[in-house]
Design a protein around this motif. Structure first.
Motif, short mmCIF file in Angstrom:
data_model
loop_
_atom_site.label_atom_id
_atom_site.label_comp_id
_atom_site.label_asym_id
_atom_site.label_seq_id
_atom_site.Cartn_x
_atom_site.Cartn_y
_atom_site.Cartn_z
N ALA A 381 0.85 -1.18 0.00
CA ALA A 381 0.00 0.00 0.00
C ALA A 381 0.89 1.24 0.00
CB ALA A 381 -0.90 0.01 1.23
N SER A 382 0.73 2.07 -1.01
CA SER A 382 1.54 3.29 -1.09
C SER A 382 0.62 4.49 -1.01
CB SER A 382 2.29 3.36 -2.41
OG SER A 382 3.00 2.16 -2.65
N TYR A 383 1.04 5.47 -0.24
CA TYR A 383 0.35 6.76 -0.27
C TYR A 383 1.17 7.70 -1.14
CZ TYR A 383 -0.93 11.49 0.77
OH TYR A 383 -1.28 12.79 0.62
N ARG A 384 0.51 8.37 -2.06
CA ARG A 384 1.20 9.32 -2.91
C ARG A 384 0.32 10.57 -2.98
NH1 ARG A 384 5.03 7.96 -6.48
NH2 ARG A 384 4.50 5.77 -6.14
N GLY A 385 0.83 11.68 -2.55
CA GLY A 385 -0.02 12.86 -2.54
C GLY A 385 0.76 14.11 -2.91
N LEU A 386 0.02 15.06 -3.45
CA LEU A 386 0.63 16.35 -3.75
C LEU A 386 -0.21 17.46 -3.15
CD1 LEU A 386 2.57 18.28 -5.34
CD2 LEU A 386 0.91 18.19 -7.20
N VAL A 387 0.46 18.37 -2.47
CA VAL A 387 -0.20 19.60 -2.02
C VAL A 387 0.55 20.74 -2.69
CG1 VAL A 387 -0.73 21.08 -0.07
CG2 VAL A 387 -0.80 18.59 0.19
N GLN A 388 -0.19 21.49 -3.48
CA GLN A 388 0.44 22.61 -4.18
C GLN A 388 -0.29 23.89 -3.81
OE1 GLN A 388 0.94 22.03 -8.43
NE2 GLN A 388 0.73 24.24 -8.77
N ILE A 389 0.49 24.88 -3.36
CA ILE A 389 -0.14 26.17 -3.03
C ILE A 389 0.50 27.24 -3.90
CG2 ILE A 389 -0.64 27.83 -1.20
CD1 ILE A 389 -0.82 25.57 0.76
N ASN A 390 -0.30 27.82 -4.76
CA ASN A 390 0.20 28.80 -5.73
C ASN A 390 0.44 30.15 -5.06
OD1 ASN A 390 0.04 26.77 -7.54
ND2 ASN A 390 -1.64 27.67 -8.76
N PRO A 391 1.25 31.03 -5.70
CA PRO A 391 1.63 32.29 -5.07
C PRO A 391 0.45 33.15 -4.61
CG PRO A 391 2.86 31.95 -7.09
CD PRO A 391 1.89 30.83 -7.00
N GLU A 392 -0.62 33.14 -5.36
CA GLU A 392 -1.72 34.04 -5.00
C GLU A 392 -2.62 33.48 -3.91
OE1 GLU A 392 -2.94 31.67 -8.66
OE2 GLU A 392 -1.13 32.45 -7.71
N ALA A 393 -2.36 32.24 -3.47
CA ALA A 393 -3.30 31.58 -2.54
C ALA A 393 -2.98 31.88 -1.09
CB ALA A 393 -3.30 30.07 -2.80
N LYS A 394 -3.00 33.18 -0.75
CA LYS A 394 -2.71 33.60 0.63
C LYS A 394 -3.72 33.04 1.61
CE LYS A 394 -0.58 38.07 -0.25
NZ LYS A 394 -0.19 37.59 -1.59
N GLY A 395 -3.25 32.79 2.82
CA GLY A 395 -4.19 32.38 3.89
C GLY A 395 -4.76 30.99 3.69
N SER A 396 -4.11 30.19 2.86
CA SER A 396 -4.63 28.84 2.62
C SER A 396 -4.10 27.87 3.66
CB SER A 396 -4.25 28.37 1.23
OG SER A 396 -4.96 29.12 0.28
N ALA A 397 -4.82 26.78 3.82
CA ALA A 397 -4.42 25.81 4.83
C ALA A 397 -4.61 24.40 4.30
CB ALA A 397 -5.28 25.98 6.09
N ASN A 398 -3.69 23.55 4.67
CA ASN A 398 -3.81 22.15 4.27
C ASN A 398 -3.36 21.25 5.40
OD1 ASN A 398 -1.69 19.85 3.43
ND2 ASN A 398 -3.52 19.67 2.17
N SER A 399 -4.00 20.12 5.54
CA SER A 399 -3.46 19.13 6.46
C SER A 399 -3.51 17.74 5.82
CB SER A 399 -4.20 19.15 7.79
OG SER A 399 -5.25 18.22 7.77
N VAL A 400 -2.47 16.99 6.06
CA VAL A 400 -2.38 15.63 5.52
C VAL A 400 -2.12 14.69 6.69
CG1 VAL A 400 -1.07 14.05 4.05
CG2 VAL A 400 -1.39 16.44 3.34
N VAL A 401 -2.94 13.66 6.78
CA VAL A 401 -2.69 12.64 7.79
C VAL A 401 -2.66 11.31 7.05
CG1 VAL A 401 -3.58 11.45 9.83
CG2 VAL A 401 -3.91 13.92 9.58
N CYS A 402 -1.55 10.61 7.10
CA CYS A 402 -1.62 9.27 6.51
C CYS A 402 -1.10 8.22 7.46
CB CYS A 402 -1.00 9.18 5.13
SG CYS A 402 0.62 9.83 4.97
N ASP A 403 -1.95 7.25 7.69
CA ASP A 403 -1.66 6.17 8.63
C ASP A 403 -1.67 4.85 7.89
OD1 ASP A 403 -1.69 7.98 10.74
OD2 ASP A 403 -3.86 7.77 11.00
N ALA A 404 -0.66 4.07 8.14
CA ALA A 404 -0.61 2.75 7.52
C ALA A 404 -0.59 1.70 8.61
CB ALA A 404 0.64 2.64 6.67
N LEU A 405 -1.28 0.62 8.35
CA LEU A 405 -1.30 -0.50 9.30
C LEU A 405 -0.78 -1.74 8.59
CD1 LEU A 405 -2.33 -1.41 12.16
CD2 LEU A 405 -4.42 -2.16 11.00
N LEU A 406 0.21 -2.36 9.20
CA LEU A 406 0.74 -3.61 8.64
C LEU A 406 0.23 -4.76 9.49
CD1 LEU A 406 4.41 -2.48 7.99
CD2 LEU A 406 2.68 -3.01 6.27
#
Ligand SMILES: Nc1ncnc2c1ncn2[C@@H]1O[C@H](COP(=O)(O)OP(=O)(O)OP(=O)(O)O)[C@@H](O)[C@H]1O
Ligand SMILES: [Mg+2]
Lengths: 492, 255
Positions: A381-406
């Motif tokens: 199981a692979s997690y692959r993610g992209l968070v991109q925040i462009n120059p004009e996107a002031k005040g933006s917020a992102n959160s990423v939580v990734c949990d893996a269970l073996l």
């Protein structure tokens, strides 16, 4: 081997009779792994048997002709084919080197015309959907519209009258192209351009079926619309194309499920889903992907969200041999929101390469990704993610939580979180955990009477509970049931 | 009338430094309705005995037997032992994220009994048992042991004991971490299980205070993986007064 498959089919035909199953399994212990996929039966297959294999311009023209499409669509398809031929396979993600594009059947027509009642469907197909519980969900009004795709086309379709009266459109994409061309000229390929990636290009070339949804301004579709995708023939390529437009202030929840028979050789499912979320509208798109483990599932899904709108992807990947899927949200208007909840199970021979992509293109946009994956029996199981925040996107917020269970020591998990931030005024959070099912946890539950696989399933269910909680109850139950099936025979 | 017999039990574990012998010949017989207390210094092997009886896979039995009414317990998995009527209230109960107490209790009861309890009577039974143990009703919706305080975890172990109605219970330091009131309500719970179901109990503790509430008929002093001495309740008072010194070998006493 064919003998084995015949036996496996016998098991699957008799799935309602535990006595018979047990006997066959006792006689043929090697089948145990096969028996745990419940949806692996196949119907008789005359349409598929005669379908052409491989892809070239004539295949594309033939599809377009059969559908009597406008000229511009044929042109676009041909462009898609060019891109598909030109673009290399992705060099990252899962191993796709074994896909034999020449062996795939790109278009299979299973019925001549779409049915409005389940009784109008050929018996085989109707039985398949009965066994999958689709008509029942409709009868019980758990869904407000149903589209059932079998091979390349939607064979059954229904929407509640009151929604139709409010101007909601829910139909298969082929019909929608004929009846509402204005939407297609404007939006088809506008979110995912024809050359976006190799598999989106392939989809553009040979697409067939899928859903078109339009929700007018201010209309809230309270009960979900359901689409169900079934592959029956071996070496099938299913390329549905879905377009959802939620006009200002509207709401819709679209749910899709998918299954296929178990075959020795591979099938390909490569969908494209484009979603347009207008100002202050909200779309929730839920997938319970349970393809059999001979299906390559390579899907491109993307939404653009205007000011104040919300897009939510709930993406459950349980089946398939290989899945590569990263539902994306392009936040184009101020205060737009994107959310992905992703849950993946990788069992023996499976690679789930999943995640999400959030692109912040306007100020004060927010997004979150929660990914939970479980790997067992040598799966990955692979997690692959992209968070991109462009120059004009002031005040933006992102959160990423990734949990893996073996669940055991032979399985694998990995994470590829990419971040591309071009603005300083942002808030970011990232958490990643990998946990193993601990011996003490298992012992605790077993000392309370639970068998090892029940204990394991309980731990796994608990692990994905934050996502199951977001599903409508029937789907949460279904997901739990699938986990139990997955966990059976996972230990010992 | 049931009997749990432990005969000449030897147990070792695999550690990074190699095999380590922990239990070195434990013999003990408990009959229905009897209360046996085990007291002994830290590290003497009390929890090891408890976990071995319950079937923790980490412990290797190298010699000896455990029999429940003559049946070989060592042949059974931990789940089968629970189904056969053994219960361990753990020293360190484990968290199970995402699984509510309600779900856990019902699933476990079903597993132990072999059939699902009737929903209506069960819900009431759980509610009553929680009230008696002064466990707040909110706990039903919380995840198993997640974020519970030390004392709350212990109460919830006894809640399970009351609901699962085992033939034999092993309480591993259930009294540690309980406040004064909790010690009393928890003890009352154990005593109820005795009176109502004739449960036999092996009570591991460091303190005589719990023995004011749960009255043992037998006290075993556990030292260096063995029962060093057996006696009646008076033995506990003696330990309280004098400690373990007289049981320790000179070498062990020097540690
Ligand atoms: N996994 C392990 N690795 C190494 N040593 C261990 C392990 N588990 C137990 N032991 C050792 O075995 C011995 C007995 O431990 P056990 O927990 O049974 O003691 P106890 O009598 O219950 O002590 P306490 O009164 O502190 O609870 C201890 O010396 C302990 O360090
Ligand atoms: Mg201990």
């Amino acid at each position: 081997m064919t003998e084995q498959i015949a036996k496996a089919e016998e098991v699957l035909r008799n799935t309602n009779d535990p006595g018979v199953i047990q006997k066959v399994l006792d006689d043929n212990p090697e089948l145990k792994g096969l028996g745990t996929y419940e949806y692996g039966w196949s119907d008789s297959d005359t349409a598929g048997a005669t379908a052409k294999r491989g892809i070239d311009t004539s295949v594309v023209e033939d599809i377009s002709n059969k559908k009597s499409e406008p000229e511009w669509m044929l042109k676009l398809r041909k462009k898609g084919l060019k891109y598909f031929e030109r673009k290399p396979q992705p060099t990252w993600g899962a191993d796709l080197s074994e896909i034999d594009f020449d062996n795939i059947k790109y278009f299979v027509r299973s019925t001549e015309k779409q049915a409005q009642t389940w009784e109008d469907l050929p018996e085989d197909i109707r039985n398949t959907y009965e066994r999958l519980g689709i008509p029942e969900a409709e009868r019980e009004r758990l869904v407000s519209g149903v589209a059932a795709q079998y091979e390349s086309e939607v064979v059954y379709h229904q929407i509640r009258e009151d929604l139709e009266e409010q101007g909601v459109i829910f139909m298969d994409t082929d019909t929608a192209l004929k009846e509402h061309p204005e939407f297609f000229e404007e939006y088809f390929g506008s979110v995912i351009p024809v050359g976006d990636n190799k598999f989106a290009a392939l989809n553009t070339a040979v697409w067939s079926g899928g859903s078109f949804v339009y929700v007018p301004k201010g209309v809230h579709v309270e009960i979900p619309l359901q689409a169900y995708f079934r592959i029956n023939t071996e070496n099938m390529g299913q390329f549905e194309r879905t377009l959802i437009i939620a006009d200002e202030g509207s709401y819709v929840h679209y749910i899709e499920g998918c299954t296929a028979p178990i075959y020795n050789t591979d099938s390909l499912h490569s969908a494209v889903v484009e979603i347009i979320v207008r100002k202050n509208a909200r779309v929730r798109y839920t997938t319970i992907q349970n393809w059999s483990t001979n299906v390559y599932n390579l899907v491109t899904k993307r939404a653009i969200v205007d000011e104040g709108g919300t897009m939510e992807w709930i993406d459950g990947n349980i089946g398939s041999k290989v899945t590569m899927k990263y539902p994306a949200v392009y936040l184009t208007g101020e205060h737009a929101k994107g959310e992905t909840l992703s849950v993946a199970f990788a069992g023996a021979g499976q690679h789930q390469d999943t995640g999400s992509k959030m692109v912040h293109m306007a100020p004060n946009t927010s997004s979150s990704i929660v990914s939970k994956s479980v790997a067992r029996s040598g799966g990955r199981a692979s997690y692959r993610g992209l968070v991109q925040i462009n120059p004009e996107a002031k005040g933006s917020a992102n959160s990423v939580v990734c949990d893996a269970l073996l669940v055991d020591t032979i399985s694998k998990t990995d994470t590829y979180p990419y971040i591309d931030i071009r603005e300083d005024d942002v808030t970011l959070g990232h958490e990643a955990t990998v946990s193993k099912v601990s011996e003490d946890q298992l012992f605790y539950l077993m000392s309370r009477g639970l068998a090892e696989d029940e204990a394991m399933a309980m731990i796994v269910r608990g692990f994905i509970e934050p996502i199951a909680r977001e599903l409508p109850m029937e789907y949460a139950l279904e997901l739990n049931r699938l986990i139990e099936l997955q966990m059976e025979g996972s230990v010992g | 009338m049931s009997t749990l017999e432990i005969k000449d039990l030897h147990v070792s574990i695999e550690t990074d430094q190699g095999t380590k012998d922990i239990l070195k010949g434990v013999s003990l017989t408990i009959n229905s309705g009897e209360i046996h207390a085990i007291m002994g210094p830290n590290g003497s092997g009390k929890s090891t005995l408890a976990s071995t009886i319950a079937g923790h896979p980490r412990y290797d039995v190298t010699k000896g037997e455990i029999l429940l009414d003559g049946e070989d317990v060592l042949e059974m998995g931990a789940d089968e032992r629970a189904q056969a009527g053994l219960f361990l209230a753990m020293q360190y109960p484990v968290e199970v994220p995402g699984v509510t107490m309600t779900n856990f209790l019902r699933t476990a009861k079903t597993a132990i009994e072999g059939e699902a309890p009737k929903l209506r009577t069960w819900t009431k039974e759980v509610k009553d048992a929680m009230e008696k143990l002064r466990i707040d009703a909110d706990f039903a919706n919380r995840n198993v042991n997640e974020g519970f305080s030390g004392g709350e975890k212990k109460r919830v172990e006894i809640l399970q004991l009351e609901l699962f109605k085992p033939k034999f219970a092993i309480l591993d330091e259930t009294d540690s971490g309980l406040d004064i009131d909790a010690l009393r309500v928890v003890s009352e719970g154990v005593n109820r299980a005795h009176e109502d179901n004739g449960m036999g109990t092996l009570l591991i503790t460091h303190y005589t205070r719990i023995l004011n509430y749960i009255k043992p008929s037998f006290v075993h002093v556990f030292v260096d993986g063995k029962v060093a001495e057996q006696g009646g309740p008076e033995l506990a008072d003696e330990l309280e007064a004098n400690g373990y010194d007289r049981f320790l070998t000179p070498a062990a006493a020097a540690v």
